[in-house]
Design an enzyme around this catalytic site. Sequence first.
Site, PDB file in Angstrom:
ATOM      1  N   GLY A   1      39.787 -82.594 -87.171  1.00  0.00           N
ATOM      2  CA  GLY A   1      40.112 -81.177 -87.019  1.00  0.00           C
ATOM      3  C   GLY A   1      39.216 -80.303 -87.865  1.00  0.00           C
TER       4      GLY A   1
ATOM      5  CB  THR B   1      36.268 -86.357 -85.637  1.00  0.00           C
ATOM      6  OG1 THR B   1      35.333 -85.309 -85.547  1.00  0.00           O
ATOM      7  CG2 THR B   1      36.035 -87.131 -86.935  1.00  0.00           C
TER       8      THR B   1
ATOM      9  CG  ASP C   1      36.906 -83.111 -92.489  1.00  0.00           C
ATOM     10  OD1 ASP C   1      36.237 -82.622 -91.559  1.00  0.00           O
ATOM     11  OD2 ASP C   1      37.872 -83.880 -92.288  1.00  0.00           O
TER      12      ASP C   1
ATOM     13  N   GLY D   1      37.306 -79.040 -90.430  1.00  0.00           N
ATOM     14  CA  GLY D   1      36.899 -79.682 -91.674  1.00  0.00           C
ATOM     15  C   GLY D   1      36.996 -78.788 -92.893  1.00  0.00           C
TER      16      GLY D   1
ATOM     17  CB  VAL E   1      28.199 -80.755 -94.388  1.00  0.00           C
ATOM     18  CG1 VAL E   1      28.890 -82.086 -94.643  1.00  0.00           C
ATOM     19  CG2 VAL E   1      26.692 -80.969 -94.232  1.00  0.00           C
TER      20      VAL E   1
END
Length: 332
Positions: A243, A191, A222, A245, A220
């Site tokens: 990492g 990410t 973070d 979330g 969903v």
Amino acid sequence: MKRRNFIKRASLTGLGLAVAPSIISCETETEKDKKAIATVTPVFPIVVATWNFKNATKAAWEVLEKGGASIDAIEAGCRVEEADLKNTTVGNGGSPDRDGNVTLDACIMNKDGGYGAVVCMENIAHPISVARKVMEETPHVLLAGKGAEQFAVEQGFKRENLLTEASKKAWLKWKEKSEYKPIINIENHDTIGMLAIDKNGDISGGCTTSGMAYKMAGRVGDSAIIGSGLFIDNSVGGATATGMGEEVLKTVGSFLIVELMRQGRTPQEACEEGVRRIVESNPNYTNFQVGYVALNKQGEYGCYCVHGGFGISKYQEGKQTYIKSNSYIKKA
Ligand code: ASP
């Protein structure tokens, strides 16, 4: 100098001068305070990003070097990873959810506290740019799912299939056992969270992801949520995360880190405290990774993570560097 202004400037130094307001009783700076403030030489432009995203930080640097705005640098940098089919955690080529759908989350924040985000958006390869459009062209800050996709198409983005043959193959293999045990630094890796300060000293940030591989439909994390995957305050600095979330969301990690910097912690100290808040209340912490990077207004940066293996890429003074992060769990 008025007391109010002194507090503001002191917290801006990032030198730990943000003494509790109650103990500042003087109206003027002392000679020592003046010297400390004067010795802080901001070093920008600068861009930092999670992981070793050399091409992304290079693209952002090229914007900054020419005097471009940090928000443009962020968008340009994040787009590089979104377009990279080999990066299975961002944009096109991202790993799908457990039903085989690639769903993307991204957000962007500008120097004025503006925020725009999309979550669970399918079929559009550049969610960071859609997030920017949400911020700049709508009365809202966050669009989800079909609504986000529809908005993107209306804004001129084209629909495309984001599931590559390689990602499809890996997903079909995963389905044989269907075990959801994200592998540290692999299934939650890559990410991109990016922070940049431009020549004017203004900071912006962005974060874009396809989320955890084989997550439940509709999940969903973070990355696109303000204060969790990203937070920017142009008077203090910014922070961003990668990492697991769920853990970042529960501690509102990026907001926490920026607030700690506001209170006088260095970016490094603030990132370490952000990780500590997660691990010290979670006996399960050996099973997941979280990594943070933070940048203050002086161009000082820091990073920290739960497990080793995380690092950040930085472009500053025309030079690119990879910085290996220290971790809470020390390697034996
Ligand atoms: N933080 C992202 C999420 O939980 C995953 C990642 O960083 O790879 O969706």
